[in-house]
Design a protein around this motif. Structure first.
Motif, PDB file in Angstrom:
ATOM      1  N   PHE A 183       0.897  -1.143  -0.146  1.00 58.63           N
ATOM      2  CA  PHE A 183       0.067   0.012   0.054  1.00 58.63           C
ATOM      3  C   PHE A 183       0.993   1.188   0.006  1.00 58.63           C
ATOM      4  O   PHE A 183       1.763   1.361   0.643  1.00 58.63           O
ATOM      5  N   MET A 184       0.609   2.160  -0.706  1.00 56.97           N
ATOM      6  CA  MET A 184       1.442   3.423  -1.016  1.00 56.97           C
ATOM      7  C   MET A 184       2.730   3.074  -1.810  1.00 56.97           C
ATOM      8  O   MET A 184       3.710   4.135  -1.974  1.00 56.97           O
ATOM      9  N   LYS A 185       2.939   1.848  -2.110  1.00 55.46           N
ATOM     10  CA  LYS A 185       4.446   1.580  -3.107  1.00 55.46           C
ATOM     11  C   LYS A 185       4.012   1.220  -4.588  1.00 55.46           C
ATOM     12  O   LYS A 185       4.598   1.320  -5.321  1.00 55.46           O
ATOM     13  N   ILE A 186       2.889   0.410  -4.594  1.00 53.91           N
ATOM     14  CA  ILE A 186       2.523  -0.045  -6.070  1.00 53.91           C
ATOM     15  C   ILE A 186       0.930   0.332  -6.004  1.00 53.91           C
ATOM     16  O   ILE A 186       0.144   0.207  -4.899  1.00 53.91           O
ATOM     17  N   PRO A 187       0.362   0.297  -7.298  1.00 54.07           N
ATOM     18  CA  PRO A 187      -1.201   0.564  -7.560  1.00 54.07           C
ATOM     19  C   PRO A 187      -1.774  -0.731  -7.121  1.00 54.07           C
ATOM     20  O   PRO A 187      -1.239  -1.894  -7.309  1.00 54.07           O
ATOM     21  N   ILE A 188      -3.056  -0.667  -6.353  1.00 48.94           N
ATOM     22  CA  ILE A 188      -3.589  -1.931  -5.869  1.00 48.94           C
ATOM     23  C   ILE A 188      -5.104  -1.792  -6.533  1.00 48.94           C
ATOM     24  O   ILE A 188      -5.642  -0.626  -5.754  1.00 48.94           O
ATOM     25  N   ASP A 189      -5.551  -2.592  -7.343  1.00 46.45           N
ATOM     26  CA  ASP A 189      -6.877  -2.608  -7.782  1.00 46.45           C
ATOM     27  C   ASP A 189      -7.759  -3.685  -6.979  1.00 46.45           C
ATOM     28  O   ASP A 189      -7.620  -4.703  -7.615  1.00 46.45           O
ATOM     29  N   VAL A 190      -8.290  -3.234  -6.089  1.00 47.74           N
ATOM     30  CA  VAL A 190      -8.858  -4.279  -5.148  1.00 47.74           C
ATOM     31  C   VAL A 190     -10.103  -4.922  -5.928  1.00 47.74           C
ATOM     32  O   VAL A 190     -10.195  -6.342  -5.952  1.00 47.74           O
ATOM     33  N   TYR A 262       6.957   9.970  -5.439  1.00 47.31           N
ATOM     34  CA  TYR A 262       7.574   9.042  -4.511  1.00 47.31           C
ATOM     35  C   TYR A 262       7.867   7.805  -4.842  1.00 47.31           C
ATOM     36  O   TYR A 262       9.153   7.395  -4.698  1.00 47.31           O
ATOM     37  N   THR A 263       7.096   6.886  -5.516  1.00 45.07           N
ATOM     38  CA  THR A 263       7.522   5.637  -5.846  1.00 45.07           C
ATOM     39  C   THR A 263       8.455   5.938  -6.924  1.00 45.07           C
ATOM     40  O   THR A 263       9.356   4.879  -6.991  1.00 45.07           O
ATOM     41  N   GLU A 264       8.433   6.781  -8.100  1.00 47.24           N
ATOM     42  CA  GLU A 264       9.421   6.941  -9.145  1.00 47.24           C
ATOM     43  C   GLU A 264      10.655   7.127  -8.479  1.00 47.24           C
ATOM     44  O   GLU A 264      11.828   6.829  -8.894  1.00 47.24           O
ATOM     45  N   ARG A 265      10.843   8.326  -7.387  1.00 44.60           N
ATOM     46  CA  ARG A 265      12.029   8.697  -6.951  1.00 44.60           C
ATOM     47  C   ARG A 265      12.750   7.387  -6.178  1.00 44.60           C
ATOM     48  O   ARG A 265      13.706   7.000  -6.268  1.00 44.60           O
ATOM     49  N   MET A 266      11.772   6.364  -5.331  1.00 44.40           N
ATOM     50  CA  MET A 266      12.390   5.434  -4.781  1.00 44.40           C
ATOM     51  C   MET A 266      13.196   4.274  -5.620  1.00 44.40           C
ATOM     52  O   MET A 266      13.987   3.786  -5.398  1.00 44.40           O
ATOM     53  N   THR A 267      12.174   4.174  -6.957  1.00 47.78           N
ATOM     54  CA  THR A 267      12.697   3.096  -7.867  1.00 47.78           C
ATOM     55  C   THR A 267      13.997   3.552  -8.463  1.00 47.78           C
ATOM     56  O   THR A 267      14.944   2.732  -8.723  1.00 47.78           O
ATOM     57  N   CYS A 358      12.918   5.221   1.519  1.00 48.67           N
ATOM     58  CA  CYS A 358      11.907   6.046   1.564  1.00 48.67           C
ATOM     59  C   CYS A 358      12.046   7.084   0.623  1.00 48.67           C
ATOM     60  O   CYS A 358      12.961   7.060  -0.109  1.00 48.67           O
ATOM     61  N   PRO A 359      11.022   7.862   0.438  1.00 52.99           N
ATOM     62  CA  PRO A 359      11.067   8.921  -0.901  1.00 52.99           C
ATOM     63  C   PRO A 359      12.001  10.077  -0.366  1.00 52.99           C
ATOM     64  O   PRO A 359      12.452  10.836  -1.256  1.00 52.99           O
ATOM     65  N   PHE A 360      12.585  10.050   0.932  1.00 53.34           N
ATOM     66  CA  PHE A 360      13.299  11.144   1.369  1.00 53.34           C
ATOM     67  C   PHE A 360      14.985  10.706   1.319  1.00 53.34           C
ATOM     68  O   PHE A 360      15.873  11.534   1.582  1.00 53.34           O
TER      69      PHE A 360
END
Ligand SMILES: Cc1ncc(COP(=O)(O)O)c(C=O)c1O
Length: 386
Positions: A183-190, A262-267, A358-360
């Motif tokens: 959650f908050m790291k990859i898209p989740i389509d429940v 944020y997710t792009e930065r971490m990647t 983390c993104p920071f």
């Protein structure tokens, strides 16, 4: 000494906005949501607002969100709730060999009550084999429980494919996904994945510790395992952790509004780290898959001829914090679990560390970490003659 924190899969530092919101709840809006007066109503509104925010981020209805004391409780509530309500349909549960202890130990406990658990194999990164899942589903299978992102290797499970298999093989089987690292790291389509139950934990995405949530699809009748005042739709009795819940809502709001950035930065940082470690240090194995098959924030590496715990403490001297494997399993010193499931030799398992971002985190921090790793791994190998 400057501190460099690369243990964000264990826990994250709460956002400033989260801390502020929690302080407001502790000092001003400190009412009990069950109280009938103005202060109670104010508290109830905070609860409602956070529920709406978490539900919105998952794309579900607010009435389908139950706040818990964290991820472990959310997993327990889901699994134990399903088996208590639906055991008349069967006593068979399916999971994988690479689950978090909050799922694995719960299933082991249920075995004592006569439940049968099939743990399906995973590949070298921790991903399940969909054919093996399809083969394992039976008429009496009441639950499939799998994690969306593995907390040790960072691999992403194919949730949509899993959901399709579960629906096709037995439409009465429930699908629970531990999405605590996802959650908050990859898209989740429940909806698309047909997931019935989702577990979340706030401290993994810059919210506070000790608060989480469970999504339970409307119409599913979980039987509570904690009784009392009937809060949280009767599923989680006890006065709500309002500051924590408000903090969780704020963390979802802040992270959610920067999700792509944020997710792009971490990647980018993670891939830079992988490349540099691979260039500078020999005789290693990456346990995290490349590209989108790996979550943005976790990189697991095994250094042959080095003990992960010794390396952890060596890095600590540089002010750098990492984990050996996961925070939960690293204190249980026995081998096995995820490292065994993904096929590591005992030497590789011993030499495994988990770096989580983390993104920071910054490029400079990545460079400092890689330098320190190259120095310390070299020194430790020299010492042991390996
Ligand atoms: C995949 C996974 N599941 C469950 C948990 C447990 O969550 P909590 O610490 O909120 O109890 C964790 C925490 O490390 C986790 O990584």
């Amino acid at each position: 000494m400057r501190e460099i924190y690369f243990d964000n899969a264990a826990t994250t530092r709460p956002f400033e906005e989260v801390v502020q919101r929690m302080v407001e709840c502790l000092t001003v809006e400190y009412g009990n949501p069950s109280s009938l007066h103005r202060k109670g109503i104010q508290a109830e509104n905070i609860l409602k607002e956070s529920r709406k925010t978490v539900a919105g981020a998952l794309g579900v209805r607010p009435a389908e969100i139950i706040f818990t004391s964290g991820g472990t409780e959310a997993n327990n509530t889901a699994i134990r709730g399903i088996v208590r309500s639906y055991s008349n349909r069967g006593k068979h549960i399916i999971s994988s060999k690479a689950e978090h202890p909050s799922v694995y130990m719960t299933l082991e406990d249920l075995k004592k009550d006569g439940y049968e658990v099939t743990y399906i194999d995973v590949d070298g990164y921790g991903v399940i084999n969909p054919d093996k899942l399809a083969d394992a589903i039976r008429k009496d299978t009441i639950l499939v429980t799998l994690m969306a992102v593995n907390n040790e290797t960072g691999c992403v499970q194919p949730l949509e494919q899993i959901g399709e298999i579960v629906r096709r093989k037995n439409h009465l089987t429930f699908f629970h996904a531990d999405c605590i690292q996802a959650f908050m790291k990859i898209p989740i389509d429940v909806q698309k994945a047909g997931i019935h139950l989702v577990a979340l934990s706030a401290h993994k995405f810059h919210g506070p510790m000790g608060v989480g949530a469970l999504y339970c699809k409307k119409g599913i009748n979980l039987r509570a395992w904690q009784t009392g005042g009937g809060q949280e739709l009767g599923l989680r009795s006890g006065t709500e952790n309002l500051p924590g819940i408000a903090g969780m809502g704020k963390a979802v709001e802040v992270f959610g509004s920067h999700f792509r950035e944020y997710t792009e930065r971490m990647t980018v940082l993670k891939e830079r780290m992988r490349y540099d470690i691979g260039e500078r240090i020999e005789n290693i194995r990456f346990n995290t898959p490349e590209g989108e098959r790996g979550a943005p924030h976790i990189l697991s590496v095994s250094f042959r001829g080095v003990r992960g715990e010794v390396l952890l403490h060596a890095l600590e001297k540089h002010g750098i914090y990492i984990s050996t494997r996961s925070a939960c399993s690293s204190k249980q010193r026995q081998a096995g679990g995820v490292t065994e499931a993904i096929g590591l030799s005992s030497e590789e398992a011993e030499g495994t560390i988990r770096i989580s971002l983390c993104p920071f985190n910054t490029e400079e921090e990545v460079d400092i970490l890689v330098d320190a790793l190259a120095t310390e791994v070299g020194a430790l190998r020299k010492l042991t003659g390996r």
